[in-house]
Motif scaffolding. Structure first.
Motif, PDB file in Angstrom:
ATOM      1  N   ARG A   1     -29.518 -45.685  13.704  1.00 57.37           N
ATOM      2  CA  ARG A   1     -28.740 -44.434  13.731  1.00 57.37           C
ATOM      3  C   ARG A   1     -28.733 -43.846  15.138  1.00 57.37           C
ATOM      4  O   ARG A   1     -27.683 -43.430  15.654  1.00 57.37           O
ATOM      5  N   ASN A   2     -29.913 -43.828  15.787  1.00 61.77           N
ATOM      6  CA  ASN A   2     -30.004 -43.293  17.144  1.00 61.77           C
ATOM      7  C   ASN A   2     -29.126 -44.083  18.111  1.00 61.77           C
ATOM      8  O   ASN A   2     -28.449 -43.494  18.960  1.00 61.77           O
TER       9      ASN A   2
ATOM     10  N   LYS B   1     -37.536 -47.429   7.126  1.00 58.27           N
ATOM     11  CA  LYS B   1     -37.063 -46.122   7.634  1.00 58.27           C
ATOM     12  C   LYS B   1     -36.986 -46.125   9.158  1.00 58.27           C
ATOM     13  O   LYS B   1     -36.028 -45.626   9.746  1.00 58.27           O
TER      14      LYS B   1
ATOM     15  N   LYS C   1     -33.615 -45.585  11.321  1.00 59.58           N
ATOM     16  CA  LYS C   1     -33.571 -44.458  12.258  1.00 59.58           C
ATOM     17  C   LYS C   1     -33.178 -44.930  13.656  1.00 59.58           C
ATOM     18  O   LYS C   1     -32.360 -44.298  14.340  1.00 59.58           O
TER      19      LYS C   1
END
Length: 135
Positions: free
Chosen positions: A120-121, A113, A117
């Motif tokens: 994605r950032n 995860k 994340k």
């Protein structure tokens, strides 16, 4: 585990003149020591141990299965002999070690995860740098 006395009986040594700078002393004294060990004809190790040593030391052995080590670090022949013997035993002990089989571990969900994340950032950050579409 390792019968060092029996192994020492199978080693042969040769004293040579050391190379390099050193003046008159180097030119007249044979202080370099060369150790030779015939692994193929060794009676100390069983066939499994020999096979393991042949595999681990393959780049250090001659075609006939002879291991050659030399030392000319010291000006003393006795010190050089001791150094080369200790190197030999170190090599043999490392060669006989059986490495543990690696057991692959499961990647924790929290780590997956976190990675997704951060990806994605980063993609959002790069998307914000682009010029907006004029449609």
């Amino acid at each position: 585990m390792l019968d060092k006395d029996a192994l020492l009986q199978e080693l042969s040594f040769k004293a040579l003149r050391s190379s390099g700078a050193g003046g008159q002393h180097v030119n007249k004294v044979s202080s370099k020591v060369e150790l030779t060990f015939n692994l193929a004809e060794c009676s100390v190790f069983d066939e499994n141990q020999k096979a393991r040593l042949f595999k681990k030391l393959q780049n250090r052995l001659t075609k006939e299965g002879v291991l050659m080590l030399q030392c000319d670090e010291s000006r003393s022949q006795h010190k050089n002999k001791n150094i080369v013997i200790s190197r030999f035993f170190e090599l043999i002990e490392k060669g006989l070690l059986v490495s543990k089989k690696r057991i692959p571990t499961k990647i924790p969900k929290s780590v997956i995860k976190k990675r997704l994340k951060s990806k994605r950032n980063l993609s959002e950050k790069k998307a914000n740098r682009r010029k907006p579409d004029l449609e």
